[in-house]
Design a protein around this motif. Structure first.
Motif, short mmCIF file in Angstrom:
data_model
loop_
_atom_site.label_atom_id
_atom_site.label_comp_id
_atom_site.label_asym_id
_atom_site.label_seq_id
_atom_site.Cartn_x
_atom_site.Cartn_y
_atom_site.Cartn_z
N LYS A 172 0.82 -1.22 0.00
CA LYS A 172 0.00 0.00 0.00
C LYS A 172 0.85 1.27 0.00
O LYS A 172 0.44 2.30 0.54
N VAL A 173 2.04 1.18 -0.59
CA VAL A 173 2.86 2.37 -0.83
C VAL A 173 2.42 2.91 -2.19
O VAL A 173 2.96 2.55 -3.22
N TYR A 174 1.41 3.76 -2.16
CA TYR A 174 0.67 4.12 -3.38
C TYR A 174 1.50 4.89 -4.39
O TYR A 174 1.23 4.85 -5.59
N ILE A 175 2.51 5.62 -3.93
CA ILE A 175 3.27 6.48 -4.85
C ILE A 175 4.38 5.71 -5.58
O ILE A 175 5.06 6.27 -6.43
N ALA A 176 4.53 4.43 -5.26
CA ALA A 176 5.63 3.65 -5.84
C ALA A 176 5.55 3.58 -7.35
O ALA A 176 6.59 3.60 -8.04
N TRP A 177 4.34 3.49 -7.90
CA TRP A 177 4.19 3.36 -9.36
C TRP A 177 4.75 4.58 -10.09
O TRP A 177 5.17 4.48 -11.24
N LEU A 178 4.78 5.72 -9.40
CA LEU A 178 5.29 6.95 -9.99
C LEU A 178 6.76 7.18 -9.65
O LEU A 178 7.58 7.50 -10.53
N VAL A 179 7.10 7.00 -8.38
CA VAL A 179 8.43 7.37 -7.89
C VAL A 179 9.52 6.43 -8.41
O VAL A 179 10.57 6.89 -8.87
N LEU A 180 9.30 5.13 -8.34
CA LEU A 180 10.36 4.19 -8.74
C LEU A 180 10.70 4.30 -10.23
O LEU A 180 11.89 4.35 -10.58
N PRO A 181 9.72 4.36 -11.14
CA PRO A 181 10.10 4.53 -12.56
C PRO A 181 10.80 5.86 -12.83
O PRO A 181 11.74 5.91 -13.63
N LEU A 182 10.39 6.93 -12.16
CA LEU A 182 11.05 8.22 -12.36
C LEU A 182 12.49 8.17 -11.85
O LEU A 182 13.40 8.71 -12.50
N ALA A 183 12.70 7.54 -10.71
CA ALA A 183 14.06 7.42 -10.16
C ALA A 183 14.93 6.58 -11.09
O ALA A 183 16.11 6.90 -11.33
#
Length: 209
Positions: free
Chosen positions: A83-94
């Protein structure tokens, strides 16, 4: 005082509520708009100046690239399961910032900015997973690390905006005009914070007398 002791000396996994994507974008949207726009332009420029024949050099590393992509997908899915909801955005950007760092013959200034971007993104993800023991919820954990990220993103987006402005004349009008309008709208929205934030703080006073 005769000695100095830190208020927080341990960390533990955070089990409470986590930041929804909407709140994350509300907080970092202006910075990320500029940063992602610049990264997209850098990627386009890299591809435009790289002949297709150069991609053959990556053939021996194909299995490594595929493994890295698979690892990234599994990491995102694992984070979403937690339930780390921002992972779909943050990990690909990083990961995207990390790939751009590898661009040959790139100025060190751009590599440094990409490093700041990647570090800032990872820090925003970190506070979704761990918390300082003894914190009130995760208030100070988020505040202290977000303060560092704010500096990283402010420097990065400032530099990115400068580089974008220099190349803006190369954009197609159908892309340039909407982008400029979106940037102005975001800047004006962010400029409302001193007014709206002040009113919200007045209503949120802990002491009523």
């Amino acid at each position: 005082a005769y000695w100095y002791g830190q208020g927080y000396g341990k960390i533990q996994l955070w089990q409470g509520g986590r930041t929804p994507t909407s709140a994350y974008l509300w907080h970092w949207g202006l910075f990320l708009f500029v940063i992602v726009s610049w990264m997209a332009w850098e990627t386009r420029d890299w591809m435009a100046h790289t002949p297709a024949s150069a991609l053959r050099k990556l053939e021996p590393y194909r299995w490594l690239i595929e493994a890295a992509v698979l690892l990234l997908v599994l990491a995102v899915l694992g984070m979403l399961y937690l339930k780390v909801y921002i992972a779909w955005l943050v990990l690909p950007l990083a990961a995207w910032a990390g790939v751009l760092i590898l661009r040959p013959n790139q100025p060190d200034a751009k590599r440094f900015i990409l490093f700041l971007i990647g570090t800032g993104l990872v820090l925003t993800l970190m506070v979704e997973v761990i918390v300082l023991v003894g914190d009130i919820g995760r208030m100070n954990t988020v505040f202290k690390f977000y303060l560092q990220v704010w500096t990283f993103f402010a420097i990065s987006s400032g530099a990115a905006l400068g580089w974008l402005v220099l190349d803006l004349h190369e954009w197609l009008p159908q892309w340039r005009t909407p982008w400029q309008m979106a940037l102005v709208a975001l800047v004006l929205g962010a400029a409302l914070y001193p007014l709206m934030g002040g009113l919200a703080k007045i209503k949120d006073r802990m002491v009523t007398t």
